[in-house]
Design an enzyme around this catalytic site. Sequence first.
Site, short mmCIF file in Angstrom:
data_model
loop_
_atom_site.label_atom_id
_atom_site.label_comp_id
_atom_site.label_asym_id
_atom_site.label_seq_id
_atom_site.Cartn_x
_atom_site.Cartn_y
_atom_site.Cartn_z
N LYS A 61 0.84 -1.21 0.00
CA LYS A 61 0.00 0.00 0.00
C LYS A 61 0.87 1.25 0.00
O LYS A 61 0.67 2.17 -0.79
CB LYS A 61 -0.88 0.00 1.27
N ASN A 62 1.85 1.27 0.91
CA ASN A 62 2.61 2.51 1.10
C ASN A 62 3.64 2.76 -0.01
O ASN A 62 4.27 3.82 -0.04
CB ASN A 62 3.26 2.53 2.49
N ARG A 105 -3.50 10.80 3.83
CA ARG A 105 -2.30 11.63 3.96
C ARG A 105 -1.52 11.66 2.65
O ARG A 105 -0.84 12.64 2.36
CB ARG A 105 -1.46 11.08 5.11
N CYS A 112 -4.74 8.14 9.10
CA CYS A 112 -5.05 7.41 10.33
C CYS A 112 -4.94 8.33 11.54
O CYS A 112 -4.09 9.22 11.58
CB CYS A 112 -4.09 6.24 10.51
N ARG A 115 0.56 14.54 13.05
CA ARG A 115 1.26 14.18 11.81
C ARG A 115 1.52 15.45 11.01
O ARG A 115 0.83 15.77 10.05
CB ARG A 115 0.46 13.15 11.02
N PRO A 116 2.54 16.20 11.40
CA PRO A 116 2.85 17.45 10.72
C PRO A 116 3.37 17.22 9.31
O PRO A 116 3.66 16.09 8.93
CB PRO A 116 3.92 18.09 11.60
N ILE A 117 3.53 18.32 8.57
CA ILE A 117 3.97 18.18 7.17
C ILE A 117 5.23 18.99 6.90
O ILE A 117 5.57 19.26 5.76
CB ILE A 117 2.85 18.60 6.19
N ASP A 118 5.92 19.38 7.98
CA ASP A 118 7.09 20.23 7.76
C ASP A 118 8.18 19.53 6.94
O ASP A 118 8.94 20.19 6.24
CB ASP A 118 7.66 20.79 9.08
N ASP A 130 3.94 0.05 12.19
CA ASP A 130 2.68 -0.48 11.64
C ASP A 130 2.48 -1.97 11.97
O ASP A 130 1.43 -2.53 11.64
CB ASP A 130 2.64 -0.27 10.12
N VAL A 182 7.54 5.98 17.33
CA VAL A 182 7.27 6.85 16.17
C VAL A 182 6.10 7.79 16.43
O VAL A 182 6.15 8.98 16.12
CB VAL A 182 7.03 6.01 14.90
N ARG A 184 -8.93 0.09 4.09
CA ARG A 184 -8.01 1.08 3.52
C ARG A 184 -6.69 0.43 3.12
O ARG A 184 -6.01 0.93 2.22
CB ARG A 184 -7.71 2.18 4.54
N1 EPU Z 1 6.90 13.97 11.56
C1 EPU Z 1 7.20 15.28 11.81
N2 EPU Z 1 7.20 16.17 10.78
C2 EPU Z 1 6.87 15.79 9.52
C3 EPU Z 1 6.55 14.46 9.26
C4 EPU Z 1 6.58 13.55 10.30
O1 EPU Z 1 7.45 15.64 12.94
O2 EPU Z 1 6.85 16.64 8.64
C5 EPU Z 1 6.86 12.97 12.63
C6 EPU Z 1 5.45 12.45 12.81
O3 EPU Z 1 4.74 13.22 13.74
C7 EPU Z 1 5.64 11.05 13.27
C8 EPU Z 1 6.98 10.64 12.64
O4 EPU Z 1 7.62 11.85 12.24
O5 EPU Z 1 5.79 11.03 14.65
C9 EPU Z 1 6.85 9.71 11.45
O6 EPU Z 1 6.09 10.29 10.44
P1 EPU Z 1 6.35 9.97 8.89
O7 EPU Z 1 6.27 11.27 8.15
O8 EPU Z 1 7.55 9.13 8.72
O9 EPU Z 1 5.07 9.12 8.56
P2 EPU Z 1 4.25 9.22 7.23
O10 EPU Z 1 5.17 9.38 6.10
O11 EPU Z 1 3.14 10.17 7.40
C10 EPU Z 1 4.31 6.66 6.70
C11 EPU Z 1 3.30 5.57 6.48
C12 EPU Z 1 2.63 5.24 7.81
C13 EPU Z 1 3.72 4.79 8.79
C14 EPU Z 1 4.79 5.89 8.92
C15 EPU Z 1 5.96 5.46 9.78
C16 EPU Z 1 2.65 5.96 4.22
C17 EPU Z 1 1.58 6.36 3.26
N3 EPU Z 1 2.33 6.02 5.51
O12 EPU Z 1 3.59 7.78 7.20
O13 EPU Z 1 1.76 4.15 7.54
O14 EPU Z 1 3.14 4.56 10.05
O15 EPU Z 1 5.30 6.22 7.62
O16 EPU Z 1 6.57 4.34 9.25
O17 EPU Z 1 3.73 5.57 3.81
C18 EPU Z 1 -0.08 2.74 7.87
O18 EPU Z 1 0.22 2.21 6.78
O19 EPU Z 1 -0.91 2.25 8.67
C19 EPU Z 1 0.58 4.00 8.23
C20 EPU Z 1 0.11 4.83 9.14
#
Ligand code: EPU
Length: 423
Positions: free
Chosen positions: A22-23, A92, A116, A121-124, A307, A329, A400
């Site tokens: 999926k990811n 996301r 989820c 889950r910030p986007i910085d 996950d 995480v 999902r």
């Molecule tokens: N974080 C920040 N700033 C950012 C982005 C992330 O502080 O700009 C923090 C988050 O708050 C969090 C950590 O960094 O605590 C990890 O976030 P990350 O950005 O790595 O997660 P993601 O890219 O939003 C992906 C997977 C998630 C999985 C995480 C961690 C996808 C589509 N989603 O999310 O998958 O949990 O990486 O491995 O790839 C799932 O499949 O159930 C799922 C939630």
Amino acid sequence: MTRYLIEGGAPLKGRVRVSGSKNAALPLIAATFLTDEECVLHDVPDISDVRVMLSIAEDLGSTYTFENNTLRIRTPEVKSSEIALEKARKLRTSLMFLAPLLHRTGETKIPFPGGCNIGKRPIDSHLNALEGLGAVVHRADDLIHLTADGFIGNLIRIVKLSVTGTETALLAAAAAEGETQLRLAAAEPHVQDVAKVVQKMGAQVEGIGTNVVTIQGAKKLTGFEHRVTPDYIEAGTFVIAGLVTKGNVVIENIDVDHLDVLWEYLDQMGAKYELRRDAMEVEVFPTDYLSHVDRVRSGVYPDFPTDLLAPMAVLLTQCDGISRVFETVYESRLNYTIELEKMGVKTEILNSHEAIIVGPAKLQGNPVASWDLRAGTAMVLAGLAAEGKTEVSNIYWIDRGYERFEDKLTALGGTITRIEEDA
Ligand code: EPU
């Protein structure tokens, strides 16, 4: 509210094939926007997140066919650089369109994304990477508004080793003029898959699978054909399903090297399994006695995946002694332990990152809820291992991310039925 009814207690038996990740599939759909040529992706899981991503792609100008897990998609012209609010709120990975839309149109407006419910889950990481490569951020509150007059290669440090943040940086760097170096890059198998695809599209990429990735952007990115990497989270889920039901299951289409820390924990438990790397298979055998693990800690790849922590917690309920789960995480992803208590497990949440699980527990069927995608899956595993009937609600979370989940479990001898709202 669609739910599962599960009659537990039967060991799972047979073979199950893991779907494409999926990811990986979700960002790869966005990657196809980097070119006006046709792109072909095989082994795309038919799950609701993929369908939402495709419907966003269609709104933005793509035409596609999606049959037997093969996606043929092309975006000759981008019709819009804005994503509708109700679709962005659903997932996301709507964020993954930022870089391709900027590349194709020079501008994008995307509502702040959903996903989820598992903590902040910030986007910085995304904005930092795009700014570093030359984009200008005009707004980043409920609406993200960016413009860019072409990307320019640069040195980018990825905030928090973010997975999708690294993927955004890879997509932008592939289209950038000159060289980009990503430091503190995430290295998860799905991130590696995105890097392999931008390579097929014409960018030169070095350091795939490491935390330092160098990308030489391509003048023109082309169409590609690619098989999506197997879903290592789904694979781990079926490994745990086999063990927790004391079953005998062969899991096919698994890259065993993606789950080293899982094997390490299973060894500590004394679980019986056999890895067949070349055949891309794992067989799990009925194991009567499992020992506890002091601490199962999630972390960024190659550490134990966050996950997979909820499914793992279900296996820990069957281990002898006190085990501890430590979620590093996210800060609020342990609510499933409250549901496990309803099934007769002694657990305690110590703080927002840690809980203890006392085993071995005699799991009793009960109504339980899915708190998120992976927590919902964990409840299904608990239901399969429990005595009596378990009802798992809110299973739209599971839809999902897991393709034909109940069909796969039924083929392994599980008794699991989907009950639609009005039934
Ligand atoms: N974080 C920040 N700033 C950012 C982005 C992330 O502080 O700009 C923090 C988050 O708050 C969090 C950590 O960094 O605590 C990890 O976030 P990350 O950005 O790595 O997660 P993601 O890219 O939003 C992906 C997977 C998630 C999985 C995480 C961690 C996808 C589509 N989603 O999310 O998958 O949990 O990486 O491995 O790839 C799932 O499949 O159930 C799922 C939630």
